[in-house]
Design an enzyme around this catalytic site. Structure first.
Site, PDB file in Angstrom:
ATOM      1  N   ALA A 123      12.555  -3.524  11.088  1.00 38.24           N
ATOM      2  CA  ALA A 123      12.915  -4.623  11.998  1.00 38.24           C
ATOM      3  C   ALA A 123      14.151  -5.383  11.548  1.00 38.24           C
ATOM      4  O   ALA A 123      14.396  -6.497  12.017  1.00 38.24           O
ATOM      5  CB  ALA A 123      11.720  -5.560  12.124  1.00 38.24           C
ATOM      6  N   ASN A 191       6.938  -5.548   4.905  1.00 36.98           N
ATOM      7  CA  ASN A 191       7.749  -4.340   5.089  1.00 36.98           C
ATOM      8  C   ASN A 191       9.239  -4.630   5.065  1.00 36.98           C
ATOM      9  O   ASN A 191      10.008  -3.895   4.455  1.00 36.98           O
ATOM     10  CB  ASN A 191       7.342  -3.645   6.377  1.00 36.98           C
ATOM     11  N   HIS A 221      15.167 -12.247  11.462  1.00 37.08           N
ATOM     12  CA  HIS A 221      15.438 -11.930  10.055  1.00 37.08           C
ATOM     13  C   HIS A 221      16.938 -12.050   9.797  1.00 37.08           C
ATOM     14  O   HIS A 221      17.734 -11.386  10.476  1.00 37.08           O
ATOM     15  CB  HIS A 221      14.992 -10.503   9.713  1.00 37.08           C
TER      16      HIS A 221
HETATM   17  N1  LIG Z   1       8.773  -0.705   8.176  1.00 39.21           N
HETATM   18  C1  LIG Z   1       8.690  -1.646   9.112  1.00 39.21           C
HETATM   19  O1  LIG Z   1       9.658  -2.329   9.451  1.00 39.21           O
HETATM   20  C2  LIG Z   1       7.389  -1.877   9.800  1.00 39.21           C
HETATM   21  C3  LIG Z   1       7.344  -2.658  10.974  1.00 39.21           C
HETATM   22  C4  LIG Z   1       6.132  -2.839  11.596  1.00 39.21           C
HETATM   23  C5  LIG Z   1       4.972  -2.294  11.052  1.00 39.21           C
HETATM   24  N2  LIG Z   1       5.037  -1.572   9.903  1.00 39.21           N
HETATM   25  C6  LIG Z   1       3.843  -1.008   9.285  1.00 39.21           C
HETATM   26  O2  LIG Z   1       3.546   0.235   9.886  1.00 39.21           O
HETATM   27  C7  LIG Z   1       2.138   0.441   9.898  1.00 39.21           C
HETATM   28  C8  LIG Z   1       1.679   0.767  11.311  1.00 39.21           C
HETATM   29  O3  LIG Z   1       1.984  -0.314  12.171  1.00 39.21           O
HETATM   30  P1  LIG Z   1       1.325  -0.402  13.638  1.00 39.21           P
HETATM   31  O4  LIG Z   1       1.937  -1.550  14.334  1.00 39.21           O
HETATM   32  O5  LIG Z   1       1.362   0.945  14.281  1.00 39.21           O
HETATM   33  O6  LIG Z   1      -0.192  -0.776  13.249  1.00 39.21           O
HETATM   34  P2  LIG Z   1      -1.496  -0.531  14.126  1.00 39.21           P
HETATM   35  O7  LIG Z   1      -2.530  -1.435  13.533  1.00 39.21           O
HETATM   36  O8  LIG Z   1      -1.201  -0.619  15.562  1.00 39.21           O
HETATM   37  O9  LIG Z   1      -1.898   1.008  13.795  1.00 39.21           O
HETATM   38  C9  LIG Z   1      -2.280   1.454  12.542  1.00 39.21           C
HETATM   39  C10 LIG Z   1      -3.191   2.663  12.733  1.00 39.21           C
HETATM   40  O10 LIG Z   1      -3.415   3.261  11.455  1.00 39.21           O
HETATM   41  C11 LIG Z   1      -4.797   3.580  11.334  1.00 39.21           C
HETATM   42  N3  LIG Z   1      -5.155   3.618   9.922  1.00 39.21           N
HETATM   43  C12 LIG Z   1      -5.361   2.583   9.075  1.00 39.21           C
HETATM   44  N4  LIG Z   1      -5.665   3.030   7.848  1.00 39.21           N
HETATM   45  C13 LIG Z   1      -5.651   4.384   7.921  1.00 39.21           C
HETATM   46  C14 LIG Z   1      -5.891   5.415   6.976  1.00 39.21           C
HETATM   47  N5  LIG Z   1      -6.254   5.138   5.708  1.00 39.21           N
HETATM   48  N6  LIG Z   1      -5.781   6.699   7.369  1.00 39.21           N
HETATM   49  C15 LIG Z   1      -5.443   6.993   8.652  1.00 39.21           C
HETATM   50  N7  LIG Z   1      -5.221   6.057   9.595  1.00 39.21           N
HETATM   51  C16 LIG Z   1      -5.312   4.765   9.232  1.00 39.21           C
HETATM   52  C17 LIG Z   1      -5.508   2.508  12.135  1.00 39.21           C
HETATM   53  O11 LIG Z   1      -6.819   2.928  12.537  1.00 39.21           O
HETATM   54  C18 LIG Z   1      -4.573   2.313  13.315  1.00 39.21           C
HETATM   55  O12 LIG Z   1      -4.866   3.180  14.379  1.00 39.21           O
HETATM   56  C19 LIG Z   1       1.515  -0.846   9.324  1.00 39.21           C
HETATM   57  O13 LIG Z   1       1.207  -0.681   7.955  1.00 39.21           O
HETATM   58  C20 LIG Z   1       2.602  -1.867   9.488  1.00 39.21           C
HETATM   59  O14 LIG Z   1       2.536  -2.902   8.520  1.00 39.21           O
HETATM   60  C21 LIG Z   1       6.215  -1.334   9.299  1.00 39.21           C
END
Ligand SMILES: NC(=O)c1ccc[n+]([C@@H]2O[C@H](COP(=O)([O-])OP(=O)(O)OC[C@H]3O[C@@H](n4cnc5c(N)ncnc54)[C@H](O)[C@@H]3O)[C@@H](O)[C@H]2O)c1
Length: 270
Positions: A123, A191, A221
């Site tokens: 982001a 993140n 940000h």
């Molecule tokens: N890099 C970035 O800039 C950035 C930005 C936003 C989100 N993220 C991260 O990306 C990840 C996903 O975000 P999202 O918005 O899709 O979240 P979300 O909650 O919509 O989806 C996460 C999915 O992962 C599944 N999950 C959780 N633990 C698991 C495991 N051990 N094995 C398999 N599946 C598992 C959950 O059941 C859910 O369906 C999060 O960790 C979030 O913090 C990163």
């Protein structure tokens, strides 16, 4: 060029968007070959929305089937996914970057094993400039994150310091410290500061300020980098994704753009 075989771990907001893109705008360069989610209904629900059938696996089965594993699950599991990818000699794109802070040795192990690790900008904007600046000398990297109070509610740092976010009525700095401290105190902001730390001068030296105000409507940000190359400032005003207000639309697009780049022979930008 051979198509990349993509497996997606985590079928939430980001995983769903990546899976859909694999069968749409990325379909010329990637094949979606596997899905995995700790919640089986999430995985099967996503599979049903896709044009072409994609099998569902446990994590180890998905890793075997894929050439490039996309982790879009959770910071609690991202290091484990990367570790398993290194053992299986599979490339890995990590979205839950906060899970790698304190485990940076995994990146060294990946390099030694010839495993490519992709960490999208997420982001924020300015990672390109920071990477270029790092070829010279960087003296400071500061992230200022501005979020509406509800975007910070429940953060462990606020509880520990008895800060009642609902009582804040003007622009207020609620945290100033290292990215390492920010990752612990504000896990939902982890993140962005983690990506910045890994691209730049590390989590101990990267500074983070978190500011809130009832007047803020968006997550913003701002990044400031100073060093031998001069001064870089960027400001990114994020629109939330349609299904998860905590995840910015730009984070999803950056993952899709990173996959496109992984499959391309042309690289634009650092
Ligand atoms: N890099 C970035 O800039 C950035 C930005 C936003 C989100 N993220 C991260 O990306 C990840 C996903 O975000 P999202 O918005 O899709 O979240 P979300 O909650 O919509 O989806 C996460 C999915 O992962 C599944 N999950 C959780 N633990 C698991 C495991 N051990 N094995 C398999 N599946 C598992 C959950 O059941 C859910 O369906 C999060 O960790 C979030 O913090 C990163």
């Amino acid at each position: 060029m051979k198509k990349l075989k993509i497996g997606v771990i985590g079928c939430g907001t980001i995983g769903r968007a990546i899976a859909a893109a694999c069968q749409k705008e990325l379909s010329g360069c990637v094949d979606l070959v596997a899905l995995c989610d700790i919640d089986k209904e999430k995985a099967s629900g996503l599979a049903k929305t896709l044009k072409r059938k994609v099998p569902i696996f446990e994590m180890s089965g998905l890793i075997k089937k894929s050439g490039l594993v996309v982790e879009a699950a959770s910071g609690a599991v991202s290091a484990k996914v990367l570790s398993a990818c290194i053992a299986g000699r599979r490339d890995c794109l990590v979205m839950s970057v906060g899970g790698l802070i304190g485990k940076e040795d995994l990146l060294v192990r990946a390099a030694a094993a010839g495993v490519k690790v992709y960490i999208p900008s997420g982001a924020i904007s300015g990672i390109d400039g920071l990477k270029s600046a790092m070829a010279g000398m960087v003296t400071s990297v500061t992230l200022t994150t501005r979020k509406p109070p509800k975007g910070l509610a429940g953060a462990p740092y606020l509880k520990e310091n008895r800060i009642d976010i609902s009582k804040i009525n003007c622009e207020t700095v609620v945290f100033e410290g290292s990215a390492e401290e920010a990752v612990k105190g504000f896990p939902q902001n982890v993140n962005v500061s983690a990506v910045l730390s890994l691209a730049g001068i590390g989590a101990k030296k990267t500074r983070v300020r978190i500011v809130t105000s009832p007047d803020y409507m968006k997550n913003v940000h701002e990044i400031e980098v100073t060093g031998a190359s001069g001064r870089i400032t960027t400001r990114t005003e994020n629109a939330p994704s349609a299904t998860n207000p905590k995840t910015s639309a730009l984070a999803i697009f950056s993952a899709i753009a990173t996959l496109r780049q992984a499959a391309s022979s042309v690289r634009i930008g650092t």
